[in-house]
Design a protein around this motif. Structure first.
Motif, mmCIF file in Angstrom:
data_model
loop_
_atom_site.group_PDB
_atom_site.id
_atom_site.type_symbol
_atom_site.label_atom_id
_atom_site.label_comp_id
_atom_site.label_asym_id
_atom_site.label_seq_id
_atom_site.Cartn_x
_atom_site.Cartn_y
_atom_site.Cartn_z
ATOM 1 N N ILE A 50 -67.052 -72.547 -0.436
ATOM 2 C CA ILE A 50 -67.349 -71.594 -1.507
ATOM 3 C C ILE A 50 -66.123 -70.742 -1.810
ATOM 4 N N ALA A 51 -65.427 -70.311 -0.755
ATOM 5 C CA ALA A 51 -64.225 -69.494 -0.960
ATOM 6 C C ALA A 51 -63.165 -70.286 -1.715
ATOM 7 N N TRP A 52 -62.940 -71.533 -1.322
ATOM 8 C CA TRP A 52 -61.948 -72.353 -2.023
ATOM 9 C C TRP A 52 -62.370 -72.627 -3.456
ATOM 10 N N ARG A 53 -63.662 -72.786 -3.671
ATOM 11 C CA ARG A 53 -64.151 -73.001 -5.032
ATOM 12 C C ARG A 53 -63.811 -71.797 -5.903
ATOM 13 N N MET A 54 -64.020 -70.589 -5.365
ATOM 14 C CA MET A 54 -63.719 -69.378 -6.131
ATOM 15 C C MET A 54 -62.224 -69.260 -6.413
ATOM 16 N N VAL A 55 -61.401 -69.561 -5.419
ATOM 17 C CA VAL A 55 -59.943 -69.503 -5.612
ATOM 18 C C VAL A 55 -59.529 -70.506 -6.681
ATOM 19 N N THR A 56 -60.079 -71.702 -6.611
ATOM 20 C CA THR A 56 -59.732 -72.740 -7.588
ATOM 21 C C THR A 56 -60.150 -72.330 -8.996
ATOM 22 N N GLU A 57 -61.326 -71.733 -9.119
ATOM 23 C CA GLU A 57 -61.790 -71.286 -10.436
ATOM 24 C C GLU A 57 -60.869 -70.218 -11.014
ATOM 25 N N MET A 58 -60.424 -69.323 -10.161
ATOM 26 C CA MET A 58 -59.537 -68.250 -10.618
ATOM 27 C C MET A 58 -58.187 -68.815 -11.065
ATOM 28 N N VAL A 59 -57.611 -69.680 -10.250
ATOM 29 C CA VAL A 59 -56.305 -70.260 -10.585
ATOM 30 C C VAL A 59 -56.404 -71.141 -11.826
ATOM 31 N N ALA A 60 -57.510 -71.886 -11.940
ATOM 32 C CA ALA A 60 -57.688 -72.740 -13.122
ATOM 33 C C ALA A 60 -57.789 -71.898 -14.390
ATOM 34 N N GLY A 61 -58.535 -70.809 -14.332
ATOM 35 C CA GLY A 61 -58.646 -69.933 -15.503
ATOM 36 C C GLY A 61 -57.296 -69.372 -15.905
ATOM 37 N N LEU A 62 -56.533 -68.920 -14.917
ATOM 38 C CA LEU A 62 -55.201 -68.375 -15.200
ATOM 39 C C LEU A 62 -54.286 -69.459 -15.762
ATOM 40 N N LEU A 74 -48.463 -64.302 -27.164
ATOM 41 C CA LEU A 74 -49.714 -65.040 -26.974
ATOM 42 C C LEU A 74 -49.874 -65.531 -25.535
ATOM 43 N N MET A 75 -48.765 -65.812 -24.866
ATOM 44 C CA MET A 75 -48.833 -66.251 -23.477
ATOM 45 C C MET A 75 -49.450 -65.151 -22.602
ATOM 46 N N VAL A 76 -49.032 -63.913 -22.818
ATOM 47 C CA VAL A 76 -49.564 -62.794 -22.046
ATOM 48 C C VAL A 76 -51.041 -62.575 -22.388
ATOM 49 N N ILE A 77 -51.366 -62.616 -23.664
ATOM 50 C CA ILE A 77 -52.751 -62.404 -24.091
ATOM 51 C C ILE A 77 -53.675 -63.465 -23.491
ATOM 52 N N PHE A 78 -53.289 -64.742 -23.612
ATOM 53 C CA PHE A 78 -54.144 -65.809 -23.108
ATOM 54 C C PHE A 78 -54.159 -65.860 -21.580
ATOM 55 N N ALA A 79 -53.088 -65.457 -20.920
ATOM 56 C CA ALA A 79 -53.100 -65.376 -19.456
ATOM 57 C C ALA A 79 -54.108 -64.316 -19.006
ATOM 58 N N LEU A 80 -54.143 -63.186 -19.697
ATOM 59 C CA LEU A 80 -55.129 -62.150 -19.366
ATOM 60 C C LEU A 80 -56.551 -62.626 -19.650
ATOM 61 N N LEU A 81 -56.732 -63.347 -20.752
ATOM 62 C CA LEU A 81 -58.050 -63.909 -21.036
ATOM 63 C C LEU A 81 -58.444 -64.946 -19.984
ATOM 64 N N GLY A 82 -57.473 -65.717 -19.511
ATOM 65 C CA GLY A 82 -57.740 -66.697 -18.456
ATOM 66 C C GLY A 82 -58.148 -66.028 -17.157
ATOM 67 N N ILE A 83 -57.489 -64.924 -16.819
ATOM 68 C CA ILE A 83 -57.875 -64.173 -15.620
ATOM 69 C C ILE A 83 -59.302 -63.638 -15.776
ATOM 70 N N ALA A 84 -59.616 -63.109 -16.950
ATOM 71 C CA ALA A 84 -60.965 -62.590 -17.191
ATOM 72 C C ALA A 84 -62.002 -63.706 -17.078
ATOM 73 N N ALA A 85 -61.681 -64.876 -17.618
ATOM 74 C CA ALA A 85 -62.610 -66.002 -17.522
ATOM 75 C C ALA A 85 -62.769 -66.442 -16.064
ATOM 76 N N ILE A 125 -62.454 -64.579 -13.365
ATOM 77 C CA ILE A 125 -63.271 -63.569 -12.678
ATOM 78 C C ILE A 125 -64.740 -63.730 -13.051
ATOM 79 N N ASN A 126 -65.013 -64.000 -14.317
ATOM 80 C CA ASN A 126 -66.384 -64.208 -14.763
ATOM 81 C C ASN A 126 -67.030 -65.387 -14.036
ATOM 82 N N VAL A 127 -66.308 -66.481 -13.915
ATOM 83 C CA VAL A 127 -66.842 -67.654 -13.221
ATOM 84 C C VAL A 127 -67.028 -67.355 -11.731
#
Length: 134
Positions: free
Chosen positions: A40-52, A72-83, A85-87
């Motif tokens: 579960i921990a690795w799944r969460m780490v993978t989800e976070m890195v994938a979003g980023l 746009l790179m900064v904006i979408f990187a922040l959106l990826g981090i938010a996504a 965290i949401n997952v």
């Protein structure tokens, strides 16, 4: 002791262990629980890195096409981090729901007194640092 006596004692011991496991509802070993928590921990780490990574990739690609350099790179990187965290939060809720279901089933089978309350023990462990002033 002779060999037949040892075999008989081993069979009796195995029968007692099986009866205990059946009575307490223990079907999986402690090691299996540990590995599932690690998964579960690795799944969460993978989800976070994938979003980023996906957000960064989309932003970088759009920056190259539109010529807007790091904007746009900064904006979408922040959106990826938010996504990500949401997952991760959704995964945590899923794990918590499974734990509550398991605890409810254990208490319905009469094993509630033997099973430790994981939420209480986690909160107690987290608050132990506050007692000594740290």
């Amino acid at each position: 002791m002779s060999a037949p006596d040892e075999k008989q004692q081993m069979q009796q011991l195995e029968a007692r262990i099986a009866a205990y496991k059946k009575a307490t509802g223990q079907t999986k070993r402690h090691q299996e629980e540990h590995y599932s928590q690690a998964n579960i921990a690795w799944r969460m780490v993978t989800e976070m890195v994938a979003g980023l990574g996906i957000g960064f990739g989309i932003g970088y690609g759009l920056d190259m096409v539109l010529g807007t350099a790091p904007f746009l790179m900064v904006i979408f990187a922040l959106l990826g981090i938010a996504a990500g965290i949401n997952v991760m939060l959704r995964t945590a809720k899923e794990v918590q729901a499974k734990a509550e279901l398991t605890a409810t089933q254990a208490s319905q089978h009469g094993n509630g007194a033997d099973a430790p309350d994981t939420n209480t023990s986690v909160a107690r462990d987290a608050n132990e640092g506050n007692r000594d002033g740290s």
